[in-house]
Design a protein around this motif. Structure first.
Motif, PDB file in Angstrom:
ATOM      1  N   ARG A 153       0.862  -1.214  -0.028  1.00 56.30           N
ATOM      2  CA  ARG A 153      -0.073   0.050  -0.067  1.00 56.30           C
ATOM      3  C   ARG A 153       1.033   1.171  -0.118  1.00 56.30           C
ATOM      4  O   ARG A 153       0.631   2.193  -0.762  1.00 56.30           O
ATOM      5  CB  ARG A 153      -0.856  -0.074   1.408  1.00 56.30           C
ATOM      6  N   THR A 154       1.927   1.129   0.853  1.00 55.32           N
ATOM      7  CA  THR A 154       2.714   2.402   1.083  1.00 55.32           C
ATOM      8  C   THR A 154       3.375   2.736  -0.297  1.00 55.32           C
ATOM      9  O   THR A 154       3.665   3.873  -0.778  1.00 55.32           O
ATOM     10  CB  THR A 154       3.717   2.294   2.085  1.00 55.32           C
ATOM     11  N   TYR A 175       4.625   5.426  -5.400  1.00 50.19           N
ATOM     12  CA  TYR A 175       4.878   5.360  -6.863  1.00 50.19           C
ATOM     13  C   TYR A 175       3.825   6.272  -7.494  1.00 50.19           C
ATOM     14  O   TYR A 175       4.132   6.981  -8.386  1.00 50.19           O
ATOM     15  CB  TYR A 175       4.615   3.940  -7.143  1.00 50.19           C
ATOM     16  N   MET A 176       2.551   6.185  -7.277  1.00 54.29           N
ATOM     17  CA  MET A 176       1.428   6.981  -7.858  1.00 54.29           C
ATOM     18  C   MET A 176       1.712   8.710  -7.603  1.00 54.29           C
ATOM     19  O   MET A 176       1.405   9.191  -8.575  1.00 54.29           O
ATOM     20  CB  MET A 176       0.086   6.521  -7.490  1.00 54.29           C
ATOM     21  N   MET A 199       0.843  10.645 -14.009  1.00 52.23           N
ATOM     22  CA  MET A 199       0.178  10.237 -15.415  1.00 52.23           C
ATOM     23  C   MET A 199      -0.145   8.868 -15.304  1.00 52.23           C
ATOM     24  O   MET A 199      -1.184   8.419 -15.736  1.00 52.23           O
ATOM     25  CB  MET A 199       1.250  10.579 -16.727  1.00 52.23           C
ATOM     26  N   THR A 200       0.793   8.035 -14.643  1.00 47.76           N
ATOM     27  CA  THR A 200       0.499   6.646 -14.695  1.00 47.76           C
ATOM     28  C   THR A 200      -0.814   6.401 -13.600  1.00 47.76           C
ATOM     29  O   THR A 200      -1.667   5.549 -14.097  1.00 47.76           O
ATOM     30  CB  THR A 200       1.896   5.675 -14.159  1.00 47.76           C
ATOM     31  N   PRO A 213     -11.958   1.419  -3.440  1.00 48.75           N
ATOM     32  CA  PRO A 213     -11.037   2.599  -2.965  1.00 48.75           C
ATOM     33  C   PRO A 213     -10.119   3.099  -4.103  1.00 48.75           C
ATOM     34  O   PRO A 213      -9.995   2.175  -4.989  1.00 48.75           O
ATOM     35  CB  PRO A 213      -9.892   1.820  -1.834  1.00 48.75           C
ATOM     36  N   ALA A 214     -10.066   4.174  -4.198  1.00 48.14           N
ATOM     37  CA  ALA A 214      -9.524   4.969  -5.183  1.00 48.14           C
ATOM     38  C   ALA A 214      -7.883   4.697  -5.372  1.00 48.14           C
ATOM     39  O   ALA A 214      -7.352   4.109  -4.169  1.00 48.14           O
ATOM     40  CB  ALA A 214      -9.575   6.523  -5.212  1.00 48.14           C
ATOM     41  N   ILE A 215      -7.211   4.764  -6.239  1.00 50.88           N
ATOM     42  CA  ILE A 215      -5.863   4.637  -6.403  1.00 50.88           C
ATOM     43  C   ILE A 215      -4.936   5.568  -5.606  1.00 50.88           C
ATOM     44  O   ILE A 215      -5.436   6.722  -6.000  1.00 50.88           O
ATOM     45  CB  ILE A 215      -5.294   4.298  -7.862  1.00 50.88           C
ATOM     46  N   PRO A 216      -4.302   5.348  -4.569  1.00 46.85           N
ATOM     47  CA  PRO A 216      -3.703   6.536  -4.135  1.00 46.85           C
ATOM     48  C   PRO A 216      -2.903   7.286  -4.908  1.00 46.85           C
ATOM     49  O   PRO A 216      -2.322   7.169  -5.788  1.00 46.85           O
ATOM     50  CB  PRO A 216      -2.611   5.680  -3.026  1.00 46.85           C
TER      51      PRO A 216
END
Length: 127
Positions: free
Chosen positions: A87-88, A93-94, A99-100, A124-127
């Motif tokens: 998760r961390t 990374y996001m 853009m990814t 849940p949304a992508i962090p």
């Protein structure tokens, strides 16, 4: 006279039988009529719809990862890590790759839309 009495009884029995069959058909069809009620079951919210949307999102994600080897490598490198660490790392990374994050959020949007339309709690949304 005996023949007409017998015919009368058969007619009454036939009418009662036909009524019983019609009633059974009416009550048998009632649950399926209620199942088609959009207020109780929104359109395009069946298990088949979920499977179709999920498979489309999975195929699009696969294509994205194959065409973006760096992103594919990152997600592959997470295998075997504890869930909290994953998760961390994904959040970091996001945040470093907006853009990814936007691309992957867009790819999974049809699944989020389906869950919102069908009354399920959104993923849940992508962090």
């Amino acid at each position: 006279m005996l023949l007409s009495a017998l015919a009368g009884r058969r007619a009454v029995a036939g009418a009662m039988g036909a009524s019983a069959i019609a009633g059974a058909m009416l009550f048998g069809a009632l649950p399926s009529a209620l199942a088609d009620d959009p207020a109780l079951n929104p359109p395009n919210c069946s298990a088949a719809d979920l499977a179709g949307v999920s498979s489309g999102v999975s195929a699009s994600t696969s294509a994205y990862l194959f065409t973006h080897p760096d992103v594919n490598y990152f997600f592959t490198s997470l295998e075997g890590l504890p869930r909290e660490e994953i998760r961390t790392k994904v959040a970091d990374y996001m945040n470093a790759n907006p853009m990814t994050k936007a691309d992957l959020t867009g790819i999974r949007q049809p699944l989020v839309d389906l869950k919102n339309r069908c009354g399920a709690a959104p993923a849940p949304a992508i962090p």
